[in-house]
Design a protein around this motif. Structure first.
Motif, PDB file in Angstrom:
ATOM      1  N   GLU A 159       0.832  -1.212   0.000  1.00 57.68           N
ATOM      2  CA  GLU A 159       0.000   0.000   0.000  1.00 57.68           C
ATOM      3  C   GLU A 159       0.859   1.252   0.000  1.00 57.68           C
ATOM      4  O   GLU A 159       0.582   2.222  -0.727  1.00 57.68           O
ATOM      5  N   HIS A 197      -7.038   0.190  -9.429  1.00 60.08           N
ATOM      6  CA  HIS A 197      -8.448   0.211  -9.038  1.00 60.08           C
ATOM      7  C   HIS A 197      -9.290  -0.849  -9.758  1.00 60.08           C
ATOM      8  O   HIS A 197     -10.434  -1.067  -9.373  1.00 60.08           O
ATOM      9  N   SER A 238     -14.825   2.179  -9.304  1.00 59.41           N
ATOM     10  CA  SER A 238     -15.263   3.142  -8.288  1.00 59.41           C
ATOM     11  C   SER A 238     -15.661   4.458  -8.945  1.00 59.41           C
ATOM     12  O   SER A 238     -15.187   4.800 -10.032  1.00 59.41           O
ATOM     13  N   SER A 300      -5.775  -8.447  -3.562  1.00 55.58           N
ATOM     14  CA  SER A 300      -5.626  -8.567  -2.113  1.00 55.58           C
ATOM     15  C   SER A 300      -6.528  -7.565  -1.390  1.00 55.58           C
ATOM     16  O   SER A 300      -7.192  -7.908  -0.402  1.00 55.58           O
ATOM     17  N   ARG A 301      -6.564  -6.327  -1.888  1.00 55.36           N
ATOM     18  CA  ARG A 301      -7.422  -5.317  -1.257  1.00 55.36           C
ATOM     19  C   ARG A 301      -8.898  -5.696  -1.362  1.00 55.36           C
ATOM     20  O   ARG A 301      -9.666  -5.531  -0.411  1.00 55.36           O
ATOM     21  N   LEU A 302      -9.273  -6.230  -2.533  1.00 52.00           N
ATOM     22  CA  LEU A 302     -10.669  -6.596  -2.722  1.00 52.00           C
ATOM     23  C   LEU A 302     -11.057  -7.756  -1.822  1.00 52.00           C
ATOM     24  O   LEU A 302     -12.159  -7.771  -1.251  1.00 52.00           O
ATOM     25  N   TYR A 303     -10.146  -8.714  -1.645  1.00 50.32           N
ATOM     26  CA  TYR A 303     -10.471  -9.838  -0.753  1.00 50.32           C
ATOM     27  C   TYR A 303     -10.585  -9.377   0.696  1.00 50.32           C
ATOM     28  O   TYR A 303     -11.454  -9.835   1.444  1.00 50.32           O
ATOM     29  N   GLU A 304      -9.698  -8.460   1.095  1.00 53.05           N
ATOM     30  CA  GLU A 304      -9.776  -7.945   2.464  1.00 53.05           C
ATOM     31  C   GLU A 304     -11.133  -7.285   2.726  1.00 53.05           C
ATOM     32  O   GLU A 304     -11.671  -7.355   3.821  1.00 53.05           O
ATOM     33  N   ALA A 305     -11.688  -6.656   1.677  1.00 52.57           N
ATOM     34  CA  ALA A 305     -12.979  -5.975   1.838  1.00 52.57           C
ATOM     35  C   ALA A 305     -14.153  -6.940   1.787  1.00 52.57           C
ATOM     36  O   ALA A 305     -15.150  -6.750   2.481  1.00 52.57           O
ATOM     37  N   LEU A 306     -14.043  -8.004   0.964  1.00 49.15           N
ATOM     38  CA  LEU A 306     -15.179  -8.894   0.725  1.00 49.15           C
ATOM     39  C   LEU A 306     -15.077 -10.231   1.448  1.00 49.15           C
ATOM     40  O   LEU A 306     -16.092 -10.818   1.812  1.00 49.15           O
TER      41      LEU A 306
END
Length: 342
Positions: A159, A197, A238, A300-306
């Motif tokens: 990040e 994104h 987004s 990775s970011r998307l999995y952390e959110a979902l």
């Protein structure tokens, strides 16, 4: 790549393949034998390309990335054959295994060696198709297993690094002295924003055209043409990215791109040339590791959110969710968090 340009690429591939396919079998065999005798890398590649176009499962829809990989492998193998004095049509039993050993000893990754062996296998398939040989030198080749986790081979960008690079891109845009330089820097920033994104493959991003962007207020998205199998998928984006693309289009409207493609870069190398300087470190090093690490960062970011591998796989365009698991390492992170709470 879509529309007219994609049709032209397919026609060009089919036209080059026809140069071999239309030959009488005896003439095809003669030319293949001559190419082997002369170790003519270009002639042998054209034979392999014709074979792939006619007999590989995707046929004329084969991706540009796959063709580039095979072409590199064929050229490197022919160079090795020349240096080691191979008899191409009847190689010695250990020749292919020795080449694999040389690739590994030179520091090539297991995945790269696998790609080079695939090119060698296909070269001899093409030669057998042409009737030039019956040799199958790669039939018994042994490859070591790559036991590294996919994230160890090419981890996601962190990040902090992504933030630093995006900040530098915006600063370079603001500091550009001429309109032309400002446009170039804006193109780099917009590409980085799309990659971070949306998680697109670099070929997918460079193939985006303005009709593929729906920046509407309800459900903004991209229609992505995948190089793998020429499949298309809808990728949600987004509002921030939708607004950025709208602003970007307004600024570069007068700058001439390829047809109506969003970005001007034709190849991975062209995009990397402009992106790599943003990864420079103060000690003279550079943290750029290609574009796939952006894709893993977004996954990775998307999995952390979902917390849902299936949803992440759909966005990234993975046919097999196990591929997605190789993009996201969450066990250690969750374990760390749980241990803190003990």
């Amino acid at each position: 790549m879509t529309g007219l340009s994609l049709d032209l690429v397919r026609q060009d591939l089919q036209g080059r393949a026809r140069a071999w396919v239309s030959l009488h079998p005896d003439e095809r065999r003669r030319r293949a034998v001559q190419a082997c005798a002369e170790k003519d890398a270009e002639a042998l590649w054209s034979l392999v390309e014709a074979y792939l176009t006619q007999h590989a499962q995707p046929g004329v829809l084969i991706s540009r990335h796959t063709l580039l990989s095979y072409r590199t492998g064929v050229r490197q193998l022919v160079d090795h054959m020349t240096n080691q004095a191979w008899t191409v049509l009847s190689p010695e039993r250990e020749d292919a295994q020795t080449w694999v050993g040389d690739l590994i000893a030179s520091g090539k990754s297991i995945s790269t060696v696998q790609a080079r062996v695939a090119a060698g296998i296909t070269l001899y398939k093409a030669l057998r198709w042409a009737g030039a040989t019956k040799a199958v030198p790669f039939e018994d080749v042994r490859l070591p297993r790559d036991r590294r986790h996919p994230l160890e081979k090419n981890a996601p960008y962190t990040e902090s690094l992504v933030t630093r690079v995006l900040t530098r891109a915006r600063e370079a845009y603001g500091e550009a002295e001429t309109p032309a330089k400002r446009s170039r820097q804006l193109e780099v920033w917009a590409l980085l924003l799309v990659l971070t994104h949306s998680g697109l493959r670099i070929d997918e991003a460079l193939s985006l055209r303005w009709p593929d962007v729906d920046a509407g207020d309800d459900e903004p998205h991209l229609v992505v043409q995948s190089g793998k199998g020429r499949k298309s998928r809808v990728v949600p984006i987004s509002p921030r990215l939708a607004d950025a693309l709208h602003a970007y289009r307004g600024v570069i409207r007068t700058r001439r791109h390829r047809e109506d493609f969003i970005f001007p870069y034709r190849t991975w190398q062209g995009a990397a040339y402009h992106v790599r300087p943003l990864f420079a470190r103060r000690d003279g090093g550079n943290d750029f590791r290609g574009f796939h690490a952006f894709r893993k960062y977004m996954g990775s970011r998307l999995y952390e959110a979902l917390g849902d591998f299936v949803a992440v796989a759909e966005v990234l365009g993975h046919a097999n969710v196990n591929t997605t698991r190789g993009y996201v390492r969450v066990g250690v992170k969750r374990a760390r968090q749980a241990i803190r709470e003990w």
